[in-house]
Scaffold this motif. Structure first.
Motif, PDB file in Angstrom:
ATOM      1  N   SER A  74      24.466 -58.374  -0.893  1.00 32.89           N
ATOM      2  CA  SER A  74      24.225 -57.251   0.022  1.00 32.89           C
ATOM      3  C   SER A  74      24.748 -57.560   1.421  1.00 32.89           C
ATOM      4  O   SER A  74      25.418 -56.749   2.034  1.00 32.89           O
ATOM      5  CB  SER A  74      22.742 -56.889   0.068  1.00 32.89           C
ATOM      6  N   HIS A  75      24.476 -58.774   1.893  1.00 27.54           N
ATOM      7  CA  HIS A  75      24.816 -59.100   3.282  1.00 27.54           C
ATOM      8  C   HIS A  75      25.596 -60.406   3.313  1.00 27.54           C
ATOM      9  O   HIS A  75      25.155 -61.406   2.745  1.00 27.54           O
ATOM     10  CB  HIS A  75      23.516 -59.232   4.083  1.00 27.54           C
ATOM     11  N   SER A  76      26.741 -60.411   3.977  1.00 27.08           N
ATOM     12  CA  SER A  76      27.583 -61.609   3.884  1.00 27.08           C
ATOM     13  C   SER A  76      28.315 -61.943   5.180  1.00 27.08           C
ATOM     14  O   SER A  76      29.331 -62.631   5.154  1.00 27.08           O
ATOM     15  CB  SER A  76      28.602 -61.417   2.765  1.00 27.08           C
ATOM     16  N   VAL A  82      33.916 -59.939  -3.032  1.00 27.19           N
ATOM     17  CA  VAL A  82      34.710 -59.051  -3.894  1.00 27.19           C
ATOM     18  C   VAL A  82      34.632 -57.623  -3.358  1.00 27.19           C
ATOM     19  O   VAL A  82      35.635 -56.901  -3.302  1.00 27.19           O
ATOM     20  CB  VAL A  82      34.201 -59.138  -5.358  1.00 27.19           C
ATOM     21  N   ALA A  83      33.432 -57.209  -2.937  1.00 24.08           N
ATOM     22  CA  ALA A  83      33.266 -55.833  -2.445  1.00 24.08           C
ATOM     23  C   ALA A  83      34.155 -55.598  -1.218  1.00 24.08           C
ATOM     24  O   ALA A  83      34.787 -54.546  -1.089  1.00 24.08           O
ATOM     25  CB  ALA A  83      31.805 -55.574  -2.098  1.00 24.08           C
ATOM     26  N   ARG A  84      34.203 -56.585  -0.340  1.00 22.33           N
ATOM     27  CA  ARG A  84      35.020 -56.433   0.861  1.00 22.33           C
ATOM     28  C   ARG A  84      36.511 -56.407   0.505  1.00 22.33           C
ATOM     29  O   ARG A  84      37.269 -55.586   1.026  1.00 22.33           O
ATOM     30  CB  ARG A  84      34.735 -57.571   1.855  1.00 22.33           C
ATOM     31  N   ALA A  85      36.902 -57.327  -0.394  1.00 20.64           N
ATOM     32  CA  ALA A  85      38.315 -57.377  -0.798  1.00 20.64           C
ATOM     33  C   ALA A  85      38.732 -56.055  -1.459  1.00 20.64           C
ATOM     34  O   ALA A  85      39.823 -55.536  -1.201  1.00 20.64           O
ATOM     35  CB  ALA A  85      38.539 -58.546  -1.751  1.00 20.64           C
ATOM     36  N   LEU A 273      26.018 -45.599   5.815  1.00 22.67           N
ATOM     37  CA  LEU A 273      25.664 -47.016   5.998  1.00 22.67           C
ATOM     38  C   LEU A 273      26.475 -47.574   7.165  1.00 22.67           C
ATOM     39  O   LEU A 273      27.664 -47.287   7.284  1.00 22.67           O
ATOM     40  CB  LEU A 273      25.973 -47.800   4.726  1.00 22.67           C
ATOM     41  N   PRO A 274      25.844 -48.358   8.029  1.00 17.63           N
ATOM     42  CA  PRO A 274      26.536 -48.830   9.228  1.00 17.63           C
ATOM     43  C   PRO A 274      27.771 -49.664   8.890  1.00 17.63           C
ATOM     44  O   PRO A 274      27.697 -50.610   8.109  1.00 17.63           O
ATOM     45  CB  PRO A 274      25.489 -49.701   9.931  1.00 17.63           C
ATOM     46  N   MET A 275      28.889 -49.283   9.471  1.00 14.21           N
ATOM     47  CA  MET A 275      30.141 -50.008   9.255  1.00 14.21           C
ATOM     48  C   MET A 275      31.138 -49.541  10.316  1.00 14.21           C
ATOM     49  O   MET A 275      31.135 -48.378  10.713  1.00 14.21           O
ATOM     50  CB  MET A 275      30.678 -49.681   7.864  1.00 14.21           C
ATOM     51  N   ALA A 276      31.960 -50.463  10.773  1.00 11.77           N
ATOM     52  CA  ALA A 276      33.014 -50.088  11.716  1.00 11.77           C
ATOM     53  C   ALA A 276      34.265 -50.898  11.416  1.00 11.77           C
ATOM     54  O   ALA A 276      34.190 -51.992  10.839  1.00 11.77           O
ATOM     55  CB  ALA A 276      32.549 -50.352  13.153  1.00 11.77           C
ATOM     56  N   LEU A 277      35.391 -50.342  11.785  1.00 15.09           N
ATOM     57  CA  LEU A 277      36.685 -51.017  11.608  1.00 15.09           C
ATOM     58  C   LEU A 277      37.471 -50.931  12.900  1.00 15.09           C
ATOM     59  O   LEU A 277      37.502 -49.880  13.536  1.00 15.09           O
ATOM     60  CB  LEU A 277      37.547 -50.288  10.573  1.00 15.09           C
ATOM     61  N   ALA A 302      28.019 -50.910   2.167  1.00 17.73           N
ATOM     62  CA  ALA A 302      28.938 -50.036   2.914  1.00 17.73           C
ATOM     63  C   ALA A 302      30.364 -50.194   2.372  1.00 17.73           C
ATOM     64  O   ALA A 302      31.101 -49.212   2.260  1.00 17.73           O
ATOM     65  CB  ALA A 302      28.887 -50.367   4.406  1.00 17.73           C
ATOM     66  N   PHE A 303      30.753 -51.421   2.018  1.00 17.63           N
ATOM     67  CA  PHE A 303      32.106 -51.623   1.454  1.00 17.63           C
ATOM     68  C   PHE A 303      32.242 -50.889   0.114  1.00 17.63           C
ATOM     69  O   PHE A 303      33.274 -50.282  -0.174  1.00 17.63           O
ATOM     70  CB  PHE A 303      32.398 -53.115   1.225  1.00 17.63           C
ATOM     71  N   ILE A 304      31.181 -50.966  -0.693  1.00 16.72           N
ATOM     72  CA  ILE A 304      31.205 -50.316  -2.015  1.00 16.72           C
ATOM     73  C   ILE A 304      31.340 -48.802  -1.841  1.00 16.72           C
ATOM     74  O   ILE A 304      32.212 -48.157  -2.453  1.00 16.72           O
ATOM     75  CB  ILE A 304      29.898 -50.650  -2.794  1.00 16.72           C
ATOM     76  N   ALA A 305      30.477 -48.228  -0.993  1.00 14.89           N
ATOM     77  CA  ALA A 305      30.527 -46.771  -0.783  1.00 14.89           C
ATOM     78  C   ALA A 305      31.838 -46.379  -0.109  1.00 14.89           C
ATOM     79  O   ALA A 305      32.464 -45.375  -0.479  1.00 14.89           O
ATOM     80  CB  ALA A 305      29.334 -46.332   0.064  1.00 14.89           C
ATOM     81  N   GLY A 306      32.259 -47.186   0.867  1.00 17.25           N
ATOM     82  CA  GLY A 306      33.487 -46.886   1.617  1.00 17.25           C
ATOM     83  C   GLY A 306      34.724 -46.887   0.724  1.00 17.25           C
ATOM     84  O   GLY A 306      35.611 -46.042   0.869  1.00 17.25           O
ATOM     85  N   ALA A 307      34.763 -47.825  -0.240  1.00 12.26           N
ATOM     86  CA  ALA A 307      35.904 -47.873  -1.168  1.00 12.26           C
ATOM     87  C   ALA A 307      35.920 -46.610  -2.022  1.00 12.26           C
ATOM     88  O   ALA A 307      36.970 -46.015  -2.268  1.00 12.26           O
ATOM     89  CB  ALA A 307      35.803 -49.117  -2.047  1.00 12.26           C
ATOM     90  N   GLU A 308      34.731 -46.177  -2.445  1.00 13.57           N
ATOM     91  CA  GLU A 308      34.631 -44.975  -3.280  1.00 13.57           C
ATOM     92  C   GLU A 308      35.014 -43.725  -2.462  1.00 13.57           C
ATOM     93  O   GLU A 308      35.689 -42.822  -2.961  1.00 13.57           O
ATOM     94  CB  GLU A 308      33.207 -44.866  -3.837  1.00 13.57           C
TER      95      GLU A 308
END
Ligand code: PMP
Length: 419
Positions: A74-76, A82-85, A273-277, A302-308
């Motif tokens: 969940s937090h890394s 893998v989720a981030r990649a 979900l909180p996320m920024a780029l 957030a990475f999982i949802a963001g990829a979708e």
């Protein structure tokens, strides 16, 4: 079962949106929300633009649930996962490559303000200059750096200190014509102006909090030219106008400009979900490890949802559907404006980032109309320096029926408040 009264006791303890939306919400799906008494609302606010794909988007929800079920991380922090990649692969394949864009991707922290802070720091470090040029009525966030480029004197006062090393220039059409670009040109050319060359120019292509002011493409192109002429970094804050809000994934695409740094947040995770780029041209990727960090930079959900979420951008269909709904919204806003000439109102915006601005002296109508609309089951916020703009920021996935139904409620609210 907790009663509304119990919740109200807690709500009075926190400073919250309850002032504009006086209820306690319990459930949400797509473009609808329900409070604890079961009252249904149509949502034209979408978490301040963080829910461009609607509440509890079904496919994103499923991906997140599967991920949790499999004990995914969940937090890394800044670790590779893998989720981030997977997110990065999708972002490159679906967004950057097809647009011929080459940027380094940085996770600056969880919020919009974090990406703005990182952009300002990089620009200053790259150029060795202090000053940042921002614009009247800009909004970039509430941390000190982001606030220093925010053109809102009320919010600036909240800092309790003077905010330095920034110069606010007039935004496009500030004088009701295109003279603002001449002003900036003169300022940069004039070595006697007392301010040295800036490190960067930061702007929103459509100012959200500042009242839905949309810069023309020509103005944006002129700004880019000036940045190139004087070696100034060009930062586009696409926190609100990006992620499809104005009709294309990046708001600046139709202006055919290429910023040096791009700030994204709000709907980048797609699920609230909180996320920024922060996207940085490779030559400006100058930070060493640890020079900018933060704990919450690795929200894997957030990475999982963001990829979708990026699936929406694999074809042109989604952008076309945004445009169709934008046309409906614009037409109906223009009709309201012409129905109430006494408000001296204007309809403005781009894509599904639109507003009705009440004329000078009529500002309180916007707040009253939004309150009335809320009573009738529509969630809408105001924007602009005097809260004079009624702002649409509903989900890009809203169906036409819900959009029209919400607009019917808005029309009723106008009728009851103005007449
Ligand atoms: N930039 C823009 C253009 C925004 O609209 C906002 C938030 N409204 C921010 C930055 C700040 O984002 P956050 O509230 O997530 O810090």
């Amino acid at each position: 079962q907790n009663s509304m009264k119990t919740f109200e006791n807690y709500e009075s303890q926190v400073r919250s949106y309850s002032r504009s939306f006086p209820t306690v919400f319990n459930k949400a799906k797509g473009s609808k929300m329900w409070d604890i008494e079961g009252k249904e609302y149509i949502d034209f606010f979408a978490g301040a633009g963080a829910l461009n794909y609607g509440h509890n988007n079904e496919s994103m929800k499923q991906k997140i649930m599967d991920y949790i079920q499999e004990d995914g991380i969940s937090h890394s922090l800044d670790m590779g996962t893998v989720a981030r990649a997977n997110f990065l692969e999708r972002f490159n394949d679906v967004i950057l490559k097809p647009r011929n864009l080459d940027y380094k991707v940085m996770f600056p922290g969880p919020t919009g303000a974090n990406t703005v802070e990182s952009a300002l720091k990089i620009a200053r470090k790259v150029t060795g200059r202090d000053t940042i040029i921002s614009f009247t009525n800009a909004f970039h966030g509430m941390t000190l750096g982001a606030l220093s480029v925010t053109g809102d004197s009320f919010k600036r006062k909240g800092a309790g200190i003077s905010l330095n090393n920034t110069v606010a220039m007039p935004y496009d059409n500030y004088f009701g014509n295109n003279s603002s670009i001449e002003y900036l040109k003169r300022f940069l050319e004039d070595s006697g102006s007392g301010v040295g060359l800036p490190a960067a120019v930061i702007l929103e292509t459509v100012q959200g909090e500042g009242g839905i002011n949309a810069a023309s493409f020509e103005w944006l192109q002129e700004i880019e030219k000036l940045c190139r002429r004087y070696d100034i970094l060009f930062i586009i804050d696409d926190v609100q106008a990006g992620c499809g809000r104005t009709g294309t994934f990046f708001s600046f695409e139709p202006a055919r400009i290429k910023p040096d740094i791009i700030c994204l947040s709000k709907s980048i995770s797609g699920y609230g979900l909180p996320m920024a780029l922060t996207l940085i041209k490779p030559e400006y990727d100058i930070w060493g490890p640890g020079e900018h960090n933060g704990t919450f930079r690795g929200n894997n959900m957030a990475f999982i949802a963001g990829a979708e979420a990026l699936s929406y951008w694999e074809t042109d269909e989604f952008a076309e559907s945004i445009q169709e709904k934008a046309n409906i919204l614009q037409e109906r806003f223009e009709k309201i404006v012409s129905d109430y000439p006494e408000l001296k109102a204007t309809a403005r915006g781009r894509g599904l980032m639109r507003g009705i601005a009440c004329g000078k002296g009529k500002e309180d109508y916007a707040v009253k109309i939004c309150s009335k609309a809320f009573e009738k089951g529509l969630i809408m916020e105001t924007a602009g320096p005097d809260d004079q703009v009624i702002k649409f920021l509903g989900a890009l996935t809203i169906d036409k029926e819900e959009l029209n139904k919400g607009l019917d409620i808005l029309e009723e609210a106008f009728k009851e408040v103005v007449r």
